[in-house]
Design a protein around this motif. Structure first.
Motif, PDB file in Angstrom:
ATOM      1  N   ARG A 170       0.789  -1.198  -0.184  1.00  0.00           N
ATOM      2  CA  ARG A 170      -0.135  -0.097  -0.251  1.00  0.00           C
ATOM      3  C   ARG A 170       0.928   1.159   0.043  1.00  0.00           C
ATOM      4  NH1 ARG A 170      -1.981  -0.491   6.408  1.00  0.00           N
ATOM      5  NH2 ARG A 170       0.058   0.127   7.288  1.00  0.00           N
ATOM      6  N   LEU A 171       0.268   2.390  -0.372  1.00  0.00           N
ATOM      7  CA  LEU A 171       0.814   3.607  -0.247  1.00  0.00           C
ATOM      8  C   LEU A 171       0.448   4.402   1.200  1.00  0.00           C
ATOM      9  CD1 LEU A 171       0.614   4.570  -3.822  1.00  0.00           C
ATOM     10  CD2 LEU A 171       2.615   3.777  -2.861  1.00  0.00           C
ATOM     11  N   ARG A 172       1.127   4.984   1.658  1.00  0.00           N
ATOM     12  CA  ARG A 172       0.871   5.905   3.098  1.00  0.00           C
ATOM     13  C   ARG A 172       0.909   7.361   2.793  1.00  0.00           C
ATOM     14  NH1 ARG A 172       0.926   4.724   8.656  1.00  0.00           N
ATOM     15  NH2 ARG A 172       1.528   2.708   8.054  1.00  0.00           N
ATOM     16  N   ILE A 173      -0.045   8.126   2.724  1.00  0.00           N
ATOM     17  CA  ILE A 173       0.305   9.510   2.397  1.00  0.00           C
ATOM     18  C   ILE A 173      -0.429  10.250   3.872  1.00  0.00           C
ATOM     19  CG2 ILE A 173      -0.642  11.496   1.154  1.00  0.00           C
ATOM     20  CD1 ILE A 173      -2.196   8.835  -0.756  1.00  0.00           C
ATOM     21  N   SER A 174       0.654  11.269   4.044  1.00  0.00           N
ATOM     22  CA  SER A 174       0.155  12.074   5.460  1.00  0.00           C
ATOM     23  C   SER A 174      -0.038  13.478   5.124  1.00  0.00           C
ATOM     24  CB  SER A 174       1.279  11.965   6.519  1.00  0.00           C
ATOM     25  OG  SER A 174       1.339  10.688   6.943  1.00  0.00           O
ATOM     26  N   VAL A 175      -0.745  14.391   5.555  1.00  0.00           N
ATOM     27  CA  VAL A 175      -0.930  15.657   5.087  1.00  0.00           C
ATOM     28  C   VAL A 175      -0.940  16.395   6.471  1.00  0.00           C
ATOM     29  CG1 VAL A 175      -2.332  17.525   3.981  1.00  0.00           C
ATOM     30  CG2 VAL A 175      -2.230  15.295   3.019  1.00  0.00           C
ATOM     31  N   ASP A 176       0.294  17.009   6.837  1.00  0.00           N
ATOM     32  CA  ASP A 176       0.507  17.591   8.070  1.00  0.00           C
ATOM     33  C   ASP A 176       0.116  19.023   8.232  1.00  0.00           C
ATOM     34  OD1 ASP A 176       0.984  15.005   8.852  1.00  0.00           O
ATOM     35  OD2 ASP A 176       3.108  15.368   9.494  1.00  0.00           O
ATOM     36  N   ASP A 177      -0.267  19.636   9.197  1.00  0.00           N
ATOM     37  CA  ASP A 177      -0.345  21.071   9.330  1.00  0.00           C
ATOM     38  C   ASP A 177      -0.131  21.540  10.717  1.00  0.00           C
ATOM     39  OD1 ASP A 177      -2.743  21.258  11.094  1.00  0.00           O
ATOM     40  OD2 ASP A 177      -3.886  20.841   9.480  1.00  0.00           O
ATOM     41  N   ASP A 178       0.093  22.589  11.030  1.00  0.00           N
ATOM     42  CA  ASP A 178       0.640  23.594  12.203  1.00  0.00           C
ATOM     43  C   ASP A 178      -0.324  24.160  12.975  1.00  0.00           C
ATOM     44  OD1 ASP A 178       3.151  22.465  11.562  1.00  0.00           O
ATOM     45  OD2 ASP A 178       3.653  24.257  10.890  1.00  0.00           O
ATOM     46  N   GLY A 179      -1.906  23.829  12.714  1.00  0.00           N
ATOM     47  CA  GLY A 179      -2.854  24.480  13.352  1.00  0.00           C
ATOM     48  C   GLY A 179      -3.356  24.105  14.626  1.00  0.00           C
ATOM     49  N   ARG A 237      -1.369  15.767  15.968  1.00  0.00           N
ATOM     50  CA  ARG A 237       0.027  15.288  16.040  1.00  0.00           C
ATOM     51  C   ARG A 237       0.513  15.646  17.347  1.00  0.00           C
ATOM     52  NH1 ARG A 237       3.997  17.442  12.433  1.00  0.00           N
ATOM     53  NH2 ARG A 237       2.886  19.409  12.468  1.00  0.00           N
ATOM     54  N   PRO A 238       1.432  15.011  17.998  1.00  0.00           N
ATOM     55  CA  PRO A 238       1.844  14.995  19.221  1.00  0.00           C
ATOM     56  C   PRO A 238       2.698  16.483  19.394  1.00  0.00           C
ATOM     57  CG  PRO A 238       2.698  12.905  18.600  1.00  0.00           C
ATOM     58  CD  PRO A 238       2.037  13.638  17.229  1.00  0.00           C
ATOM     59  N   GLY A 239       3.313  17.076  18.494  1.00  0.00           N
ATOM     60  CA  GLY A 239       3.787  18.182  18.432  1.00  0.00           C
ATOM     61  C   GLY A 239       2.946  19.377  18.278  1.00  0.00           C
ATOM     62  N   GLY A 240       1.601  18.896  17.941  1.00  0.00           N
ATOM     63  CA  GLY A 240       0.849  20.142  17.600  1.00  0.00           C
ATOM     64  C   GLY A 240       0.644  20.014  15.893  1.00  0.00           C
ATOM     65  N   GLY A 241      -0.786  20.489  15.761  1.00  0.00           N
ATOM     66  CA  GLY A 241      -1.376  20.310  14.328  1.00  0.00           C
ATOM     67  C   GLY A 241      -2.118  18.915  14.032  1.00  0.00           C
ATOM     68  N   LEU A 242      -2.423  19.098  13.092  1.00  0.00           N
ATOM     69  CA  LEU A 242      -3.573  17.810  12.760  1.00  0.00           C
ATOM     70  C   LEU A 242      -2.753  17.064  11.400  1.00  0.00           C
ATOM     71  CD1 LEU A 242      -6.509  17.076  13.249  1.00  0.00           C
ATOM     72  CD2 LEU A 242      -6.874  17.629  10.928  1.00  0.00           C
ATOM     73  N   ARG A 243      -2.873  15.831  11.540  1.00  0.00           N
ATOM     74  CA  ARG A 243      -2.409  14.988  10.414  1.00  0.00           C
ATOM     75  C   ARG A 243      -3.620  14.197   9.789  1.00  0.00           C
ATOM     76  NH1 ARG A 243       2.296  10.896  11.359  1.00  0.00           N
ATOM     77  NH2 ARG A 243       3.656  12.596  10.734  1.00  0.00           N
ATOM     78  N   ALA A 244      -3.688  14.306   8.642  1.00  0.00           N
ATOM     79  CA  ALA A 244      -4.823  13.440   7.899  1.00  0.00           C
ATOM     80  C   ALA A 244      -4.032  12.369   7.188  1.00  0.00           C
ATOM     81  CB  ALA A 244      -5.418  14.238   6.896  1.00  0.00           C
ATOM     82  N   MET A 245      -4.205  11.069   7.606  1.00  0.00           N
ATOM     83  CA  MET A 245      -3.414   9.888   6.835  1.00  0.00           C
ATOM     84  C   MET A 245      -4.421   9.123   6.146  1.00  0.00           C
ATOM     85  SD  MET A 245      -1.399   7.011   8.872  1.00  0.00           S
ATOM     86  CE  MET A 245      -2.962   6.028   8.912  1.00  0.00           C
ATOM     87  N   VAL A 246      -3.722   8.621   4.790  1.00  0.00           N
ATOM     88  CA  VAL A 246      -4.572   7.854   3.818  1.00  0.00           C
ATOM     89  C   VAL A 246      -3.665   6.916   3.529  1.00  0.00           C
ATOM     90  CG1 VAL A 246      -5.420   8.051   1.534  1.00  0.00           C
ATOM     91  CG2 VAL A 246      -5.612  10.063   2.771  1.00  0.00           C
ATOM     92  N   LEU A 247      -4.142   5.473   3.630  1.00  0.00           N
ATOM     93  CA  LEU A 247      -3.834   4.277   3.175  1.00  0.00           C
ATOM     94  C   LEU A 247      -4.400   3.892   1.934  1.00  0.00           C
ATOM     95  CD1 LEU A 247      -3.572   2.580   6.627  1.00  0.00           C
ATOM     96  CD2 LEU A 247      -1.564   3.655   5.521  1.00  0.00           C
TER      97      LEU A 247
END
Ligand SMILES: Nc1ncnc2c1ncn2[C@@H]1O[C@H](COP(=O)(O)OP(=O)(O)OP(=O)(O)O)[C@@H](O)[C@H]1O
Ligand SMILES: [Mg+2]
Length: 284
Positions: A204-213, A265-275
């Motif tokens: 599979r492919l693992r895609i992450s979209v991280d932000d600092d919000g 995310r532990p350091g802040g911000g959101l992660r959208a993860m797609v498998l």
């Protein structure tokens, strides 16, 4: 004597294994068909052959699939019809709103009407999209993600791509591009920037979209996938959308047999993860 005993035990064992396999084989077929139906409601019907019971069960399964298809078609048509019919009275109200003398009231009324018009346009788009099923084709997901990031950066957003140059898979290109672009758009809109990473795993492919919000409360992480659901903090935003983005993302990724989830995310911000499975229908 001993030899006869061993030989007959082996024969009985072999016959039992064969009988059990034969009896449980249709179960595997039903399991696969149910998975296929979960990914694509228009999957070809089941061809049941063998004992009468199996044929009957296959027939019942196909009837259920037809009912689900009809239900979705009716619901989509109804959504389209209601949205379409609401447009005329809304346009009339918009014209009447121009006559309101109190400026503050007029501004608020027009803003509400515009929000309703945007929701209706989105609902119509949603209904139209559901009616069209794009064909799957070989595609380069890395190139697709780079294009999304380049386009967002050209529009002035702070977006970077971090991953391999090429990643081949099978998928529906336009559907996937829109879904992944929606995640990037959310990251930029609610989290100031997007960092998109891609990892190629064996199946599979693992895609992450991280932000600092600000991320979002744990209880909302699943709820925001519901159509038209928006968090209180973004409702008042002039730049806000209508709340369909994530619902469409989930529908698109589900249709590929993949998964999408949000985490803080532990350091802040959101992660959208797609498998995403490398090919539609591959185990994820
Ligand atoms: N990266 C993010 N950080 C914080 N909150 C988010 C993020 N992405 C989405 N949200 C919240 O989830 C809600 C739903 O997102 P969704 O993409 O479904 O709709 P939308 O962005 O409001 O509108 P649309 O995508 O239809 O233009 C958003 O309104 C926002 O409150
Ligand atoms: Mg959105």
């Amino acid at each position: 004597m001993f030899f006869i005993l061993v030989a007959s035990t082996v024969v009985v064992l072999a016959a039992s294994v064969w009988a059990v396999r034969r009896a449980t084989k249709p179960l595997g077929m039903f399991g696969e068909a149910a998975e296929r139906l979960g990914r694509d409601v228009n999957a070809p019907p089941l061809v049941g052959s063998g004992p009468l019971e199996v044929e009957r069960a296959a027939h019942a399964f196909n009837r259920m699939q037809e009912q689900v298809q009809r239900m979705i078609r009716d619901r989509t048509q109804m959504l389209g019809a209601i949205s379409h019919d609401l447009r005329t009275p809304l346009t009339r109200l918009r014209l009447r709103a121009e006559l309101i003398e109190d400026e503050e009231q007029q501004r608020k009324t027009i803003a509400d009407l515009e929000e309703m018009q945007a929701m209706i346009a989105a609902a119509l788009g949603f209904a139209r999209d559901e009616a069209v099923v794009e064909q799957a084709a070989p595609l380069d997901l890395a190139a697709l993600l780079q294009t999304i990031c380049d386009e967002a950066a050209d529009a002035g957003a702070d977006v970077i791509y971090d991953g391999p140059e090429h990643a081949r898979c099978i998928g529906r290109p336009t559907t996937l591009k829109r879904a992944l672009a929606d995640l990037v758009e959310n990251a930029v809109r609610y989290g100031d920037r997007a960092r998109v990473t891609l990892a190629i795993e064996p199946t599979r492919l693992r895609i992450s979209v991280d932000d600092d919000g600000p991320g979002m409360p744990a209880a909302e992480l699943e709820r925001v996938f519901q159509p038209f659901y928006r968090l209180e903090s973004s409702r008042s935003r002039a730049t806000g959308g209508v709340g369909l983005g994530l619902a469409l993302v989930r529908a698109a990724i589900d249709a590929h047999g993949g998964q999408v989830e949000l985490t803080n995310r532990p350091g802040g911000g959101l992660r959208a993860m797609v498998l995403l499975p490398l090919s539609i229908g591959a185990a994820s």
